[in-house]
Write a protein that holds these residues in place. Structure first.
Motif, PDB file in Angstrom:
ATOM      1  N   ILE A 127       4.748  -3.083   8.875  1.00 36.56           N
ATOM      2  CA  ILE A 127       3.807  -2.929   7.755  1.00 36.56           C
ATOM      3  C   ILE A 127       2.421  -3.298   8.282  1.00 36.56           C
TER       4      ILE A 127
ATOM      5  N   ALA B  67       1.632  -5.743  -2.513  1.00 32.54           N
ATOM      6  CA  ALA B  67       2.664  -6.767  -2.365  1.00 32.54           C
ATOM      7  C   ALA B  67       2.615  -7.690  -3.578  1.00 32.54           C
TER       8      ALA B  67
ATOM      9  N   ASN C  95       3.640   2.260  -2.434  1.00 34.50           N
ATOM     10  CA  ASN C  95       4.627   1.360  -1.851  1.00 34.50           C
ATOM     11  C   ASN C  95       4.473  -0.020  -2.482  1.00 34.50           C
TER      12      ASN C  95
ATOM     13  N   SER D 259      11.033  -6.868   0.340  1.00 40.04           N
ATOM     14  CA  SER D 259      11.651  -5.568   0.074  1.00 40.04           C
ATOM     15  C   SER D 259      10.531  -4.550  -0.098  1.00 40.04           C
ATOM     16  N   LYS D 260      10.878  -3.300   0.166  1.00 46.55           N
ATOM     17  CA  LYS D 260       9.916  -2.205  -0.026  1.00 46.55           C
ATOM     18  C   LYS D 260      10.543  -1.185  -0.959  1.00 46.55           C
TER      19      LYS D 260
ATOM     20  N   TRP E 255       6.703  -8.928   9.935  1.00 44.05           N
ATOM     21  CA  TRP E 255       6.433  -7.759   9.081  1.00 44.05           C
ATOM     22  C   TRP E 255       5.340  -6.882   9.672  1.00 44.05           C
TER      23      TRP E 255
ATOM     24  N   TYR F  57       5.821  -3.822  -2.354  1.00 40.83           N
ATOM     25  CA  TYR F  57       6.524  -4.811  -1.540  1.00 40.83           C
ATOM     26  C   TYR F  57       6.756  -6.047  -2.401  1.00 40.83           C
TER      27      TYR F  57
ATOM     28  N   ASN G 208      -0.548   0.336  -1.149  1.00 37.20           N
ATOM     29  CA  ASN G 208       0.383  -0.686  -0.665  1.00 37.20           C
ATOM     30  C   ASN G 208       0.102  -2.025  -1.341  1.00 37.20           C
TER      31      ASN G 208
ATOM     32  N   ASN H  47       9.496   2.492  -2.701  1.00 40.43           N
ATOM     33  CA  ASN H  47       8.549   3.601  -2.669  1.00 40.43           C
ATOM     34  C   ASN H  47       8.644   4.389  -3.967  1.00 40.43           C
TER      35      ASN H  47
END
Length: 158
Positions: free
Chosen positions: A44, A103, A2, A134-135, A40, A4, A101, A137
């Motif tokens: 998240i 960012a 993911n 925004s995310k 968030w 971000y 994950n 994947n």
């Protein structure tokens, strides 16, 4: 994985007395990103790593996110993410990390281009306001046109 993408929060206007990379967040910008990051947390739980542009406003944004999430030890400045960063440079930078994950705090219009390049084979017209997230994947490695845009949330939503 993911990814971000986060636009730095509201910063000082450009002026002749300060270099672009020295522009700081305004007090309103600090409040905005603090409120957004707290929002968030509802969707998240955490970030494994927060990469940020070497510009002061991106660093300040990342540090507030680190404080809100209590992950200040997971912040890393990446010179390759400065304003004007190409999507290829972003992919190269991300390929050095093995986290689920990640960012990235960056700039406009770069972030809109990244979303378009990572999620589409055609062009996209995306409005990416200050302190938005925004995310994207990826089912495997980050690559051009290989991602699925899951959301883009403006800070004003919180």
């Amino acid at each position: 994985m993911n990814l971000y993408l986060i636009r730095h929060s509201t910063s000082e206007k450009a002026n002749a007395f300060k270099k672009d990379f020295e522009r700081e967040l305004t007090s309103e910008g600090r409040e905005l990103i603090n409120r957004a990051a707290n929002g968030w947390k509802k969707i998240i739980p955490t970030f494994d790593l927060v990469l940020y542009s070497p510009y002061l406003r991106a660093e300040q944004t990342a540090k507030i996110i680190g404080e809100v999430y209590n992950i200040s030890d997971k912040l890393s400045k990446e010179n390759n993410l400065a304003a004007g960063c190409s999507t290829g440079m972003l992919i190269d930078t991300l390929s050095r990390y093995d986290f689920e994950n990640i960012a990235v705090v960056g700039h406009q219009p770069d972030l809109s281009y990244h979303i378009a390049n990572l999620c589409s084979k055609n062009s996209l017209n995306i409005n990416f306001p200050a302190a938005a997230i925004s995310k994207i994947n990826f089912s495997s490695a980050v690559k051009f046109s290989g991602g699925k845009l899951e959301f883009l949330i403006p800070a004003e939503a919180y």
